[in-house]
Motif scaffolding. Structure first.
Motif, PDB file in Angstrom:
ATOM      1  N   ALA A 153      32.976  42.306  46.190  1.00  4.42           N
ATOM      2  CA  ALA A 153      33.962  43.238  46.154  1.00  4.42           C
ATOM      3  C   ALA A 153      34.002  44.835  47.034  1.00  4.42           C
ATOM      4  O   ALA A 153      32.716  45.138  46.863  1.00  4.42           O
ATOM      5  N   ASP A 154      34.803  45.425  47.901  1.00  9.18           N
ATOM      6  CA  ASP A 154      34.725  46.960  48.728  1.00  9.18           C
ATOM      7  C   ASP A 154      35.478  47.566  47.989  1.00  9.18           C
ATOM      8  O   ASP A 154      34.512  48.506  47.646  1.00  9.18           O
ATOM      9  N   LEU A 155      35.857  47.013  46.325  1.00  7.54           N
ATOM     10  CA  LEU A 155      36.422  48.030  45.384  1.00  7.54           C
ATOM     11  C   LEU A 155      36.644  47.315  44.483  1.00  7.54           C
ATOM     12  O   LEU A 155      37.759  46.020  43.976  1.00  7.54           O
ATOM     13  N   LEU A 156      36.588  48.015  43.166  1.00  8.32           N
ATOM     14  CA  LEU A 156      36.355  47.585  41.217  1.00  8.32           C
ATOM     15  C   LEU A 156      37.320  47.918  41.039  1.00  8.32           C
ATOM     16  O   LEU A 156      37.023  49.708  41.024  1.00  8.32           O
ATOM     17  N   LEU A 157      38.727  47.819  40.806  1.00  6.35           N
ATOM     18  CA  LEU A 157      39.662  48.580  40.392  1.00  6.35           C
ATOM     19  C   LEU A 157      39.671  48.693  39.113  1.00  6.35           C
ATOM     20  O   LEU A 157      39.878  47.888  38.498  1.00  6.35           O
ATOM     21  N   ASP A 158      40.010  49.840  37.810  1.00  3.10           N
ATOM     22  CA  ASP A 158      40.313  49.594  36.708  1.00  3.10           C
ATOM     23  C   ASP A 158      40.976  50.031  36.478  1.00  3.10           C
ATOM     24  O   ASP A 158      41.894  51.395  37.107  1.00  3.10           O
ATOM     25  N   VAL A 159      42.487  49.404  36.503  1.00  2.00           N
ATOM     26  CA  VAL A 159      44.518  50.030  36.509  1.00  2.00           C
ATOM     27  C   VAL A 159      44.575  50.326  34.768  1.00  2.00           C
ATOM     28  O   VAL A 159      45.573  50.479  34.756  1.00  2.00           O
ATOM     29  N   ALA A 192      42.949  50.873  54.175  1.00  2.00           N
ATOM     30  CA  ALA A 192      42.436  49.503  54.953  1.00  2.00           C
ATOM     31  C   ALA A 192      43.367  48.561  54.124  1.00  2.00           C
ATOM     32  O   ALA A 192      42.039  48.274  53.373  1.00  2.00           O
ATOM     33  N   ARG A 193      43.750  47.719  54.923  1.00  2.00           N
ATOM     34  CA  ARG A 193      44.096  45.982  53.778  1.00  2.00           C
ATOM     35  C   ARG A 193      43.191  45.019  53.993  1.00  2.00           C
ATOM     36  O   ARG A 193      43.696  44.379  53.388  1.00  2.00           O
ATOM     37  N   GLU A 194      41.818  45.361  54.804  1.00  2.00           N
ATOM     38  CA  GLU A 194      41.431  43.879  54.437  1.00  2.00           C
ATOM     39  C   GLU A 194      39.832  44.438  53.091  1.00  2.00           C
ATOM     40  O   GLU A 194      39.438  43.975  53.657  1.00  2.00           O
ATOM     41  N   LEU A 195      40.322  45.653  52.492  1.00  2.00           N
ATOM     42  CA  LEU A 195      39.697  46.041  51.697  1.00  2.00           C
ATOM     43  C   LEU A 195      39.943  44.605  50.600  1.00  2.00           C
ATOM     44  O   LEU A 195      40.763  44.551  50.275  1.00  2.00           O
ATOM     45  N   ASN A 196      38.048  44.169  49.878  1.00  2.00           N
ATOM     46  CA  ASN A 196      38.227  43.092  49.334  1.00  2.00           C
ATOM     47  C   ASN A 196      38.028  43.872  48.161  1.00  2.00           C
ATOM     48  O   ASN A 196      37.959  44.241  47.525  1.00  2.00           O
ATOM     49  N   ILE A 197      39.475  43.290  46.752  1.00  2.00           N
ATOM     50  CA  ILE A 197      39.546  43.662  46.284  1.00  2.00           C
ATOM     51  C   ILE A 197      39.605  43.687  44.660  1.00  2.00           C
ATOM     52  O   ILE A 197      40.025  42.429  44.619  1.00  2.00           O
ATOM     53  N   VAL A 198      38.790  43.893  43.384  1.00  2.00           N
ATOM     54  CA  VAL A 198      38.928  43.641  42.302  1.00  2.00           C
ATOM     55  C   VAL A 198      39.481  44.224  41.317  1.00  2.00           C
ATOM     56  O   VAL A 198      39.785  45.278  41.422  1.00  2.00           O
TER      57      VAL A 198
END
Length: 126
Positions: A30-36, A70-76
């Protein structure tokens, strides 16, 4: 009339949930790991490398940060048990993000499996 459970079930039918056994590989990729989760939940413990953006402000934060547009970010994404993350993933897909995954079982499943976590060392003011 729908309730929160109904909305989560609908969201989960529209998103990709990554299984716990595949989570570490998905996070590494992932490019970004988000804790929501909310800030207090995040500070109590979170997955290493995660950025905390609570569910209630997620769309606004992503829209206003050029590094996250960026809409192509790989996000978890993840939350406590996966409901908020599923709703967040559905919202991000609606915003045009193409590579969004939600961690099945959330932080509770991650923690129960004994996987690495970080807790903030906050000062005690008592």
């Amino acid at each position: 009339m729908k309730n929160a459970h109904d909305l989560v079930l609908e969201a989960k039918a529209q998103i990709h949930e990554v299984a716990l056994e595949d989570a570490e590989a998905a996070i590494r990729a992932a490019d970004l790991l988000l804790d929501v989760r909310e800030a207090d939940e995040f500070h109590a413990g979170h997955i290493p490398g995660a950025i905390n953006i609570p569910r209630g402000v997620l769309e606004f934060k992503l829209s206003n940060d050029p590094a996250l547009c960026a809409r192509e970010l790989n996000i978890v994404l993840y939350c406590k048990t996966s409901g908020r993350a599923a709703l967040a993933a559905c919202s991000l897909q609606a915003m045009g993000y193409r590579q969004v995954q939600s961690l099945a079982g959330g932080f509770d499943a991650w923690s129960a499996a004994g996987k690495a976590q970080v807790a903030a060392n906050l000062p005690n003011f008592e």
